[in-house]
Design a protein around this motif. Structure first.
Motif, short mmCIF file in Angstrom:
data_model
loop_
_atom_site.label_atom_id
_atom_site.label_comp_id
_atom_site.label_asym_id
_atom_site.label_seq_id
_atom_site.Cartn_x
_atom_site.Cartn_y
_atom_site.Cartn_z
N ASN A 134 42.50 45.84 32.06
CA ASN A 134 43.16 47.02 32.42
C ASN A 134 44.35 47.22 31.72
N SER A 135 45.40 46.38 31.63
CA SER A 135 46.62 46.57 31.15
C SER A 135 46.49 46.81 29.73
N ARG A 153 44.46 39.18 48.16
CA ARG A 153 43.35 38.32 48.87
C ARG A 153 43.24 36.73 48.24
N GLN A 154 43.40 36.88 46.87
CA GLN A 154 43.55 35.48 45.97
C GLN A 154 44.81 34.36 46.54
N TRP A 181 53.29 37.84 40.11
CA TRP A 181 52.46 36.29 39.72
C TRP A 181 53.49 35.29 39.60
N THR A 182 54.50 35.61 38.64
CA THR A 182 55.57 34.62 38.27
C THR A 182 56.64 34.21 39.19
N ASN A 242 42.36 51.56 39.74
CA ASN A 242 42.50 49.91 39.32
C ASN A 242 43.81 49.25 39.98
N MET A 269 55.72 45.26 29.36
CA MET A 269 55.02 44.75 28.07
C MET A 269 53.82 43.79 28.63
N ARG A 270 53.76 43.84 29.82
CA ARG A 270 52.72 42.84 30.54
C ARG A 270 52.06 43.81 31.80
N PRO A 271 50.93 43.17 32.28
CA PRO A 271 50.27 43.80 33.36
C PRO A 271 51.19 43.91 34.57
N ASP A 280 43.41 46.00 41.99
CA ASP A 280 44.13 44.75 41.71
C ASP A 280 45.21 44.29 42.41
N GLU A 290 40.03 40.94 34.29
CA GLU A 290 40.01 42.45 34.46
C GLU A 290 41.49 43.13 34.52
N HIS A 291 42.27 42.24 35.29
CA HIS A 291 43.52 43.17 35.43
C HIS A 291 44.18 42.83 33.94
N LEU A 292 44.16 41.84 33.24
CA LEU A 292 44.59 41.83 31.77
C LEU A 292 44.17 43.02 31.07
N TRP A 299 49.56 32.44 34.42
CA TRP A 299 50.29 33.70 34.47
C TRP A 299 51.45 33.58 33.77
N MET A 328 51.36 34.39 29.83
CA MET A 328 50.50 35.70 29.39
C MET A 328 51.16 36.14 28.40
N PRO A 329 50.72 36.46 27.36
CA PRO A 329 51.40 37.18 26.25
C PRO A 329 52.07 38.90 26.58
N LYS A 330 53.15 39.01 25.81
CA LYS A 330 53.65 40.44 26.19
C LYS A 330 52.94 41.29 25.17
N ALA A 331 52.84 42.50 25.34
CA ALA A 331 52.35 43.38 24.29
C ALA A 331 52.60 42.99 22.92
N GLU A 376 38.68 38.71 38.27
CA GLU A 376 39.62 39.84 38.57
C GLU A 376 40.68 39.74 37.83
N MET A 377 41.20 38.27 37.42
CA MET A 377 42.52 38.18 36.82
C MET A 377 42.16 38.71 35.24
N TRP A 399 52.25 40.92 36.54
CA TRP A 399 52.85 39.81 35.93
C TRP A 399 54.03 39.41 36.84
N LEU A 420 46.23 29.59 39.37
CA LEU A 420 46.42 30.41 38.21
C LEU A 420 47.85 30.85 37.88
N GLU A 445 37.90 35.29 41.31
CA GLU A 445 39.34 35.18 40.93
C GLU A 445 39.49 35.47 39.67
N ILE A 446 38.65 34.55 38.81
CA ILE A 446 39.07 34.52 37.37
C ILE A 446 38.48 36.05 36.64
#
Lengths: 497, 497
Positions: free
Chosen positions: B399-400, A137-138, A91-92, A127, A83-85, A131, B395-397, B349, B352-355, B392-393, A88, B345, B389-390
């Motif tokens: 994208n999903s 890189r980050q 990252w966590t 993508n 339910m997340r990218p 990503d 955009e990743h969100l 992360w 970040m919300p789930k669907a 990209e983050m 995710w 970040l 970086e921001i």
């Protein structure tokens, strides 16, 4: 790059134990130093099923203080994760400063198993790569050390290991239908892995290919890669005020992946077979060349190889039946002043073929990572950067519909000496041999290392290297023609579809 | 980023002449210095039709020694060029060491006009961007200075200029049907340009947006950007042994592109209208929220703004009718020790919300480029890197499938003072105001610059900033709700298609 790597590397039991103990001690110390320095470390394990990821992770962490690391196994996404990218969950899970996280499979699932299993859709791939590159890189920019291992075994070895696992009740459950599917379609899965390695082998997070046929060899290569990299990163940070440099890690020479050691130079061809095949192939070539012209497909053919390996002779046989209006041979000498005043790729760009034409380069831009590297004509930073630059140029060419073929004409040191002497004795050939040739010959070992690295780093799915066993001139010339003919037939087929 | 930029910048005739002369003298000197230092320089002009590319190139080169530069006009590809990869003609035209090449339109054609005119196919776009980025990075790594200008005018201005051109016989031919098509479909073409700017604004080759409504202002901005950048690059190279640093060029403060100066803070709303609209919007919100949940669309809403701009009040009105199980408000305080031990970040992360869920952030990751930048909590290198970086983050969100909305609550300095004082006088609100608020207020001008840069650099097509005029609390709260409602409706529509 995988396909051609020499997988026969081994390490005997006794040797193994001794070396491992030494490395384990180093790693234990380095872990403490990373903790003190507050460096977060990520170690990624990817590779083929049954290549021994579990075993190897186990061996690696034996040497480490368990309070300082976590192992995270990246199974298929859970409901929560889906339910997340896709990044995710990673990252966590990134390590805090001074801690290690070992990933048993990782975010690369997205572009490997999940791609093969069609969980990742085709249109999601660009993508996903984008990503992943940003993510790494980050983290690297923030000071995280990222070490990535790719465990590689052959199809046959994988099959054998699956069978062994199935034979015992305790381990049979480990082999799934999906595993067998990937074994059956090994070649296709290999390609997916190759593409992943090409796209994600970066300065800040390079891949280490681990020849994993022999578990001891693999374990040693892994632990010494980790220690070498950590030492390098600690050293980098130790100099106050010095800018961070994204260098490829110094791999201990013992464990470099190679191609040349596996080449069989005994291959040969009789004069009769040679003449027959040559004739057939040259006639084929003539037809294919006009077909290419009609279909407007541009072709780039690169010749590299040892001095006296027979590049000139092979080019002569290759072009003898071609229409001279449709091809050009570009010899590459030392750059002149105008060329030196431009980017090193500029002079080659000027000679790139237009649609329907063939450009043959006798020596190429690969000089950057061979002669320029070894003679110090460019800086270390420059030749290290060149692998990516060259891959990008060749990708740009193939993206535009060009066929890019690269041939390495390989002979051994004795054969070279024989040919050098022959040239010196033959008045008609004396011009071909200079003092410089003899000087270069003295650096054979250095060149060999550079060539091995070049072949591994720049053999890509879109522009592969073909190694031509050239101790026998007949064999070599025929193989060159065969390789070119095959590539052209493929390109013509593809353009008709 | 374009849409919101304040286009009203001007320069009076007298002022212009004086400043231009000074800059021209500098440029002339700098050209000589670049020649001595052997630095190749590329200057790219892109932008809307009739924005004055030709005029501006002309003004710029007046100051330069004609023996040291070439101008290349990038028309549609010729037959010869079409037969090669699209970067071929540019590779062959790169400047030698010490020389300048000015490109009137460039390789960006491929992703701009040629994209709009459908000469570039949709499936070719990702590779085109990839190839452009590699091309510029390779040249920059090799020491080339790349300066890119984007000349920007409004739709109305463009129309006016086209008409003016058409009125005279000498210039009528300059306006083509294709030009009028791009004017008519200005918004679509703007989007194509926005996407290009987002994808290709890099550390090594950043874009300079030129507000080109006033030709004098534009000319001054261009020439001073060139001189500032060249001075910076020469300085970088002057320190022996120092590593090359890919810094964003120091733009002279006078010529920074901005957003805030164009915001109309007089907007207001009567109590009666406020209550009516608020009620309507909140009811709508309730329905949309459950719809989002059903469709499993995740939403991220970011609140940023000046102290006392009314973020809390706006969030309260926004959420009052939402189902508390479906959203979460994440207040952002100074990072704690665990958070400090991770990438900046990381803590976001984790939230970040789930669907299907909404995550509201009261202050966000943008602290990196505001408070952390100004208070020195991170290094200059770190906050400069953060824009990418921001982006990209986010955009990743997106994208999903996530909706990412960012609101900047804007008040002026006087209004803030009034509110601060009111808070101090009201016992129920005193807790809201601290000494730190007053200290931050003293840095208003610094913050304003940082905010302007942030809004320009991080307002993307996938995650745009909305500026909320907040001197009137009623107006602001309603605009926040309207913005969120509109974005949700759009996302719901899109997911149904």
């Amino acid at each position: 790059m995988l396909e051609k790597i020499d997988l026969k590397k081994k390490c005997s039991g006794k040797d193994y134990k001794e070396k491992l103990e030494a490395e384990a001690e180093r790693l234990s110390l380095l872990q403490r130093k990373c903790k003190e320095a507050g460096i977060p470390v990520i170690i990624v394990f990817e590779g083929f099923g049954a290549a021994g990821k579990g075993t190897q992770i186990n061996r690696l962490i034996q040497a480490m203080d368990p309070r300082g690391f976590s192992v995270y196994t990246s199974n298929r996404e859970t409901e929560e994760e889906r339910m997340r990218p896709f990044l995710w969950r990673y990252w966590t899970k990134i390590p805090a400063k001074g801690r290690f996280t070992v990933f048993d499979r990782s975010w690369y699932r997205r572009v490997l198993v999940d791609r093969f299993d069609k969980i990742t859709k085709k249109e999601e791939l660009p993508n996903a790569f984008h990503d992943i590159l940003s993510f790494e890189r980050q983290l690297a920019d923030d000071g995280t050390v990222i070490i990535k291992f790719f465990l590689y075994i052959s199809k046959e070895e994988q099959k054998k290991r699956f069978k062994n696992l199935e034979e015992s009740k305790e381990t049979a459950w480990k082999v799934t239908e999906a595993d067998w599917k990937r074994n059956k379609e090994y070649d296709e899965y290999l390609k997916i892995n190759e593409e992943m390695l090409e796209k994600t082998d970066t300065d800040y997070a390079p891949w280490v290919i681990v020849e994993a046929m022999d578990k001891n060899y693999a374990a040693l290569k892994i632990i010494s890669s980790v220690t070498a990299r950590l030492e390098q990163e600690l050293a980098k940070r130790a100099v106050p005020g010095e800018k961070k440099q994204n260098e490829k890690p110094v791999m201990k020479e013992d464990y470099k992946s190679g191609v040349l050691s596996g080449v069989d130079l005994t291959k040969t061809l009789s004069n009769k077979d040679y003449k027959k095949k040559l004739d057939e192939l040259q006639k084929k070539m003539e037809i294919l060349h006009s077909e290419l012209y009609r279909l407007r497909i541009p072709v780039v053919i690169c010749f590299e190889g040892w001095d006296a390996a027979g590049k000139g002779g092979a080019i002569k046989r290759l072009t003898s039946h071609m229409d001279p209006r449709g091809y050009q041979v570009n010899p590459t000498a030392s750059p002149n002043d105008t060329e030196k005043a431009h980017h090193y790729l500029w002079r080659f760009w000027n000679n790139m073929p237009k649609a329907g034409h063939i450009a043959i380069f006798d020596r190429t831009w690969y000089g950057r990572v061979m002669v320029e590297r070894i003679e110090g004509f460019c800086s270390e930073e420059e030749w290290k950067r060149a692998y990516q630059e060259i891959n990008e140029m060749e990708e740009h060419l193939t993206n535009s519909g060009c066929v890019v073929l690269k041939l390495w004409l390989h002979i051994d040191k004795d054969e070279q000496e024989r040919r050098f002497k022959e040239r010196m004795e033959n008045p008609a050939k004396q011009w071909k041999i200079t003092d410089e040739d003899w000087r270069n010959r003295e650096k054979w070992d250095e060149y060999e290392k550079a060539v091995d690295e070049m072949l591994v780093r720049t053999s890509t799915t879109y522009a592969p290297w073909e190694i031509v066993e050239a101790n026998s001139k007949y064999y070599a010339r025929v193989k060159v023609l065969e390789t070119v003919v095959e590539a052209m037939e493929k390109a013509i087929d593809a353009s008709k579809r």
